[in-house]
Design a protein around this motif. Sequence first.
Motif, short mmCIF file in Angstrom:
data_model
loop_
_atom_site.label_atom_id
_atom_site.label_comp_id
_atom_site.label_asym_id
_atom_site.label_seq_id
_atom_site.Cartn_x
_atom_site.Cartn_y
_atom_site.Cartn_z
N ARG A 67 -47.45 -29.96 38.41
CA ARG A 67 -47.38 -30.53 37.07
C ARG A 67 -48.33 -29.83 36.10
NH1 ARG A 67 -49.35 -35.74 38.00
NH2 ARG A 67 -49.13 -36.09 35.77
N ILE A 68 -48.39 -28.49 36.14
CA ILE A 68 -49.35 -27.76 35.31
C ILE A 68 -49.15 -28.01 33.82
CG2 ILE A 68 -49.74 -25.97 37.04
CD1 ILE A 68 -48.02 -24.07 35.33
N LEU A 88 -55.79 -20.82 32.47
CA LEU A 88 -54.37 -20.67 32.74
C LEU A 88 -53.65 -20.58 31.39
CD1 LEU A 88 -52.32 -20.84 35.12
CD2 LEU A 88 -52.18 -23.29 34.68
N ASP A 89 -52.98 -19.48 31.15
CA ASP A 89 -52.18 -19.28 29.94
C ASP A 89 -50.71 -19.28 30.34
OD1 ASP A 89 -54.44 -19.03 28.34
OD2 ASP A 89 -54.52 -16.87 28.62
N ILE A 90 -49.95 -20.15 29.71
CA ILE A 90 -48.54 -20.31 30.03
C ILE A 90 -47.74 -19.96 28.78
CG2 ILE A 90 -46.76 -21.91 30.85
CD1 ILE A 90 -49.27 -23.67 31.81
N GLU A 91 -46.84 -18.99 28.91
CA GLU A 91 -46.09 -18.53 27.74
C GLU A 91 -44.59 -18.85 27.87
OE1 GLU A 91 -46.79 -14.46 26.72
OE2 GLU A 91 -48.95 -14.68 27.04
N ARG A 96 -47.31 -20.86 23.39
CA ARG A 96 -48.32 -20.49 24.40
C ARG A 96 -49.22 -21.70 24.62
NH1 ARG A 96 -53.30 -16.60 23.62
NH2 ARG A 96 -54.01 -16.53 25.75
N ILE A 97 -49.40 -22.09 25.87
CA ILE A 97 -50.24 -23.23 26.24
C ILE A 97 -51.43 -22.72 27.02
CG2 ILE A 97 -50.33 -25.37 27.56
CD1 ILE A 97 -47.29 -25.60 27.13
N GLU A 98 -52.63 -23.18 26.67
CA GLU A 98 -53.84 -22.77 27.36
C GLU A 98 -54.48 -23.98 28.04
OE1 GLU A 98 -56.51 -20.60 24.80
OE2 GLU A 98 -54.83 -19.59 23.82
N ARG A 107 -56.48 -32.91 39.30
CA ARG A 107 -56.31 -33.45 40.66
C ARG A 107 -55.27 -32.69 41.46
NH1 ARG A 107 -54.36 -39.36 42.23
NH2 ARG A 107 -52.51 -38.48 41.31
N GLU A 108 -54.23 -32.21 40.78
CA GLU A 108 -53.17 -31.49 41.45
C GLU A 108 -53.64 -30.17 41.97
OE1 GLU A 108 -52.94 -32.80 38.41
OE2 GLU A 108 -51.39 -34.30 38.56
#
Length: 108
Positions: A67-68, A88-91, A96-98, A107-108
């Motif tokens: 569930r990042i 963690l950079d998600i594109e 773009r999510i940081e 927790r995950e």
Amino acid sequence: MKTEYENIKRIEAFIGGYFVTSYTFKIEFVRSEVIWEAVGDDFEPALMIQMDNESMNTFKEGISKCRILSWKNNYTDPHILDGTQWSLDIEFDDLRIEKSGSNAYPRE
């Protein structure tokens, strides 16, 4: 219908700390490439792997289970000044999510 995780184009992750080797991990979903690299005094050559579609889908299923995309933007333990930092950079195509942390993690 695609899920949010199927729309991710690229992820870049970093983990490291003071006086230790740090690591970066990049995954390009469109090109099915994974790059793992050590950064710091202990030089190690980067490792690049070309993944097949099944492996890329398995990876996306794994990050979906973690569930990042639901993680908070920052996790910090204010009681520790040194230690381990991560990001963690998600594109996506247009977003773009940081996510990041210092001595604290989801927790995950």
